[in-house]
Design a protein around this motif. Structure first.
Motif, PDB file in Angstrom:
ATOM      1  N   LEU A 159      -4.883  13.397  -2.171  1.00 55.21           N
ATOM      2  CA  LEU A 159      -4.756  12.043  -1.398  1.00 55.21           C
ATOM      3  C   LEU A 159      -4.463  11.238  -2.426  1.00 55.21           C
ATOM      4  CD1 LEU A 159      -4.166  10.586   0.953  1.00 55.21           C
ATOM      5  CD2 LEU A 159      -6.640  10.142   0.947  1.00 55.21           C
ATOM      6  N   TYR A 160      -3.013  10.545  -2.619  1.00 56.24           N
ATOM      7  CA  TYR A 160      -2.964   9.591  -3.543  1.00 56.24           C
ATOM      8  C   TYR A 160      -2.849   8.133  -2.843  1.00 56.24           C
ATOM      9  CZ  TYR A 160      -0.330   6.676  -7.075  1.00 56.24           C
ATOM     10  OH  TYR A 160       0.234   5.860  -7.744  1.00 56.24           O
ATOM     11  N   ASN A 161      -3.545   7.238  -3.231  1.00 59.25           N
ATOM     12  CA  ASN A 161      -3.420   5.725  -2.638  1.00 59.25           C
ATOM     13  C   ASN A 161      -3.271   4.899  -3.801  1.00 59.25           C
ATOM     14  OD1 ASN A 161      -3.932   5.842   0.162  1.00 59.25           O
ATOM     15  ND2 ASN A 161      -5.903   6.359   0.052  1.00 59.25           N
ATOM     16  N   GLU A 162      -2.298   3.909  -3.568  1.00 55.45           N
ATOM     17  CA  GLU A 162      -2.404   2.770  -4.385  1.00 55.45           C
ATOM     18  C   GLU A 162      -1.983   1.512  -3.688  1.00 55.45           C
ATOM     19  OE1 GLU A 162       1.143   1.406  -7.709  1.00 55.45           O
ATOM     20  OE2 GLU A 162       0.212   3.512  -7.817  1.00 55.45           O
ATOM     21  N   ARG A 163      -2.765   0.642  -4.037  1.00 54.28           N
ATOM     22  CA  ARG A 163      -2.711  -0.807  -3.422  1.00 54.28           C
ATOM     23  C   ARG A 163      -2.395  -1.839  -4.273  1.00 54.28           C
ATOM     24  NH1 ARG A 163      -6.392   2.341  -1.242  1.00 54.28           N
ATOM     25  NH2 ARG A 163      -8.148   1.455  -2.777  1.00 54.28           N
TER      26      ARG A 163
ATOM     27  N   LYS B  87       0.872  -1.058   0.009  1.00 58.16           N
ATOM     28  CA  LYS B  87      -0.117   0.012  -0.163  1.00 58.16           C
ATOM     29  C   LYS B  87       0.762   1.073   0.043  1.00 58.16           C
ATOM     30  CE  LYS B  87      -3.903   2.277   2.344  1.00 58.16           C
ATOM     31  NZ  LYS B  87      -4.667   2.336   3.389  1.00 58.16           N
ATOM     32  N   LYS B  88       0.722   2.071  -0.844  1.00 58.75           N
ATOM     33  CA  LYS B  88       1.347   3.458  -0.991  1.00 58.75           C
ATOM     34  C   LYS B  88       0.598   4.525  -0.721  1.00 58.75           C
ATOM     35  CE  LYS B  88       4.696   1.558  -4.472  1.00 58.75           C
ATOM     36  NZ  LYS B  88       5.253   1.963  -5.672  1.00 58.75           N
ATOM     37  N   GLU B  89       0.874   5.384   0.056  1.00 63.31           N
ATOM     38  CA  GLU B  89      -0.041   6.647   0.139  1.00 63.31           C
ATOM     39  C   GLU B  89       0.708   7.757   0.202  1.00 63.31           C
ATOM     40  OE1 GLU B  89      -2.518   8.111   4.101  1.00 63.31           O
ATOM     41  OE2 GLU B  89      -3.335   6.472   3.173  1.00 63.31           O
ATOM     42  N   GLU B  90       0.154   8.858  -0.549  1.00 65.25           N
ATOM     43  CA  GLU B  90       0.884  10.038  -0.632  1.00 65.25           C
ATOM     44  C   GLU B  90      -0.070  11.334  -0.367  1.00 65.25           C
ATOM     45  OE1 GLU B  90       3.006  12.632  -4.074  1.00 65.25           O
ATOM     46  OE2 GLU B  90       3.145  10.445  -4.039  1.00 65.25           O
ATOM     47  N   LYS B  91       0.163  12.077   0.526  1.00 67.46           N
ATOM     48  CA  LYS B  91      -0.665  12.968   0.946  1.00 67.46           C
ATOM     49  C   LYS B  91       0.014  14.758   0.588  1.00 67.46           C
ATOM     50  CE  LYS B  91      -2.916  11.002   4.671  1.00 67.46           C
ATOM     51  NZ  LYS B  91      -3.469  10.964   6.189  1.00 67.46           N
TER      52      LYS B  91
END
Length: 168
Positions: A114-118, A105-109
């Motif tokens: 808000l960027y989420n990638e799983r 899981k990657k998350e960038e705020k």
């Protein structure tokens, strides 16, 4: 009515019927192409009132090489990106089952978003062996994305002696 008129009407009727048969033929040809271009016949399609199922997570069968070393079998499976802690090996006298899974899981705020990638990966492989093995003595280790499994045989067989054969 003259014979010419009767003959003309018969010809027109034949042309109309021929056209009808061509249309029916094209329709059948179209339906056959549609039928055979599907992975299964239309009767087997699952139609649900609320739509289709969501896509299933990717499960793959890793490439595997098994070699008979005489006293043991050696199997090598490709498991790139999966750590040894995420791999499960179960053995019986006649086979070895290997499975594993990995999720990321990657998350960038940032200020405006808000960027989420799983991602999720899993694999499963059952490796049958022709001779009985000793499950309690099986060894497994991961080296550079390859799982090496050593499976000792209960009754080791002799390896064939190598003999040079002359090519004529």
């Amino acid at each position: 009515m003259s014979s010419k008129n009767v003959e003309k009407k018969e010809q027109e009727s034949i042309v109309k019927r021929t056209g009808l048969f061509e249309d029916v033929g094209r329709s059948i040809e179209h339906e056959m192409e549609r039928f055979f271009s599907r992975p299964w016949p239309p009767a087997f399609e699952l139609r649900l009132p609320f739509g289709s199922f969501p896509p299933l997570p990717e499960v793959r069968m890793p490439l595997c090489d098994v070699v008979d070393k005489g006293d043991r079998y050696e199997a090598n499976l490709e498991v790139p990106g999966i750590e040894k802690e995420q791999i499960d090996v179960k053995a019986t006298r006649n086979s070895v089952e290997v499975s594993g899974e990995h999720s990321e899981k990657k998350e960038e705020k940032r200020k405006n978003y808000l960027y989420n990638e799983r991602s999720y990966k899993s694999f499963y492989r059952k490796i049958p062996v022709p001779e009985e093995i000793i499950p309690s003595k099986i060894e497994a280790r991961v080296v550079n994305g390859v799982l090496n499994i050593s499976m000792p045989k209960k009754t080791p067989s002799k390896t064939d002696e190598e003999t040079k054969v002359e090519v004529k």
